[in-house]
Write a protein that holds these residues in place. Sequence first.
Motif, PDB file in Angstrom:
ATOM      1  N   THR A   6       6.068  21.020  -9.785  1.00 48.33           N
ATOM      2  CA  THR A   6       7.281  21.759 -10.364  1.00 48.33           C
ATOM      3  C   THR A   6       7.858  20.919 -11.093  1.00 48.33           C
ATOM      4  O   THR A   6       9.210  21.807 -11.831  1.00 48.33           O
ATOM      5  N   ALA A   7       7.644  19.985 -11.209  1.00 53.08           N
ATOM      6  CA  ALA A   7       8.990  18.780 -12.245  1.00 53.08           C
ATOM      7  C   ALA A   7       8.037  17.793 -12.932  1.00 53.08           C
ATOM      8  O   ALA A   7       6.929  17.589 -11.984  1.00 53.08           O
ATOM      9  N   GLU A  32      10.203  28.340 -15.019  1.00 56.98           N
ATOM     10  CA  GLU A  32      10.307  29.120 -15.649  1.00 56.98           C
ATOM     11  C   GLU A  32      11.329  29.848 -14.601  1.00 56.98           C
ATOM     12  O   GLU A  32      12.661  30.557 -15.000  1.00 56.98           O
ATOM     13  N   SER A  33      11.520  29.793 -12.849  1.00 66.46           N
ATOM     14  CA  SER A  33      12.124  31.201 -12.632  1.00 66.46           C
ATOM     15  C   SER A  33      13.216  29.995 -12.018  1.00 66.46           C
ATOM     16  O   SER A  33      13.988  30.448 -11.039  1.00 66.46           O
ATOM     17  N   CYS A  57      20.773  20.643 -12.744  1.00 63.07           N
ATOM     18  CA  CYS A  57      22.191  20.693 -13.566  1.00 63.07           C
ATOM     19  C   CYS A  57      20.888  21.709 -14.450  1.00 63.07           C
ATOM     20  O   CYS A  57      19.378  22.035 -15.060  1.00 63.07           O
ATOM     21  N   GLN A  58      21.385  23.027 -15.072  1.00 67.92           N
ATOM     22  CA  GLN A  58      21.098  24.280 -15.628  1.00 67.92           C
ATOM     23  C   GLN A  58      21.603  23.801 -17.211  1.00 67.92           C
ATOM     24  O   GLN A  58      21.511  22.689 -17.771  1.00 67.92           O
TER      25      GLN A  58
END
Length: 78
Positions: A6-7, A32-33, A57-58
Amino acid sequence: MADAGTAELRYTQTLTAAGQEYTVIQFTYQDESNPYATGVAAFAQRGTSAIEWELSCQDSYSGDALKVLTDFLNSCTY
C-alpha cells in the motif's frame, strides 16, 4: 506503517537527532481510499527497545514533513 503493498518507498536516509541515530524513510501511499498521500517514518534501537515514529500527511499538506519529524525527534530524550 503502511505495508509494501500500500506504500511506495521514495527515499531512505540516516538521521541523528538529539544524539540518537535513526533510519528514516519517506513514502507515498498507493491506496486511493487512504486519506493520506505521503508519510515519513523514523526507526531506531535504544538498548533493548525499538523506537518508531511516523507522520502521515494528506495531499493538501504543503509543509515539510521531514522537518516536522526531525524537530520532534530533536525534542525527545531517552
